[in-house]
Design an enzyme around this catalytic site. Sequence first.
Site, mmCIF file in Angstrom:
data_model
loop_
_atom_site.group_PDB
_atom_site.id
_atom_site.type_symbol
_atom_site.label_atom_id
_atom_site.label_comp_id
_atom_site.label_asym_id
_atom_site.label_seq_id
_atom_site.Cartn_x
_atom_site.Cartn_y
_atom_site.Cartn_z
ATOM 1 N N ASP A 11 35.465 45.630 40.302
ATOM 2 C CA ASP A 11 36.457 46.565 39.740
ATOM 3 C C ASP A 11 36.800 46.044 38.359
ATOM 4 O OD1 ASP A 11 36.650 48.210 42.011
ATOM 5 O OD2 ASP A 11 38.051 46.839 42.958
ATOM 6 N N ASP A 130 38.070 58.970 47.498
ATOM 7 C CA ASP A 130 39.261 58.169 47.791
ATOM 8 C C ASP A 130 40.171 59.015 48.669
ATOM 9 O OD1 ASP A 130 38.245 56.189 46.178
ATOM 10 O OD2 ASP A 130 39.465 56.693 44.440
#
Length: 254
Positions: A11, A130
């Site tokens: 990330d 998500d």
Amino acid sequence: MTTVKIMPCLDMKDGRVVKGVHFVDLKDAGDPVESASLYQKEGADELAMLDIAATLENRKTRLEWVKNVSSVIDIPLTVGGGISNLEDIKLTLDAGADKVSINSAAVKNPELIKEASNKYGKDRITVAIDGCRNSAMPSGFEVVVAGGTKTTGLDAVKWAKKCQELGAGVILPTSMDGDGTQDGYDLEFTRAISDAVTLPVIASGGAGKLADFKDAITEGGASVLLAASVFHYRTFSVNEVKEYLQKNGIDVHL
């Protein structure tokens, strides 16, 4: 039986690897080039790199990060974050990515999945979903976008099916409820998606102990296991995860 793959995830924010909990409270977790190189040496099958602030900051993925990381590995690299059209996909692939992951842009314009799949081949197009729990949704899970800051009113399972129909090659569901917690993958969410599609499903969000990886396969129905915190903070090496899975009768590349 499918050979399971292990996929560490970088990330990215401000040129560094970061890790948060529930998509917030980000902490530095190292240099992306060093991390990528290490994970390949440890036996990672694939690598993900997600520019987690690109959509929120209304900008494109930083291509120099992609070039730097892809130059030190030869395992497949999936890049996501801020990819909103065919031109972005081209630039990202040209910079060294093998696959792209689209999320917010696909929700905004589902036809992008079809166009990208037709142009670059479905194997290069991953759709990230998500999700967070919402009992008002038929499946109990709602799609969220923009780094988890916006709800969409879309049922996550229905959306996964639509993505498959439009030509996605892989589905990457991440539970916002589980992200970074190291409490285990959200097996209910992962299973709901894997039952709904015939595509490879990447389990993501929450791995904390070795048993979590096995559960994501046996209970969640995933065939690729993505993890970040446990690898960045050296809880386990990639190899330790693979050896554990093999001892538990799961087929992995060693």
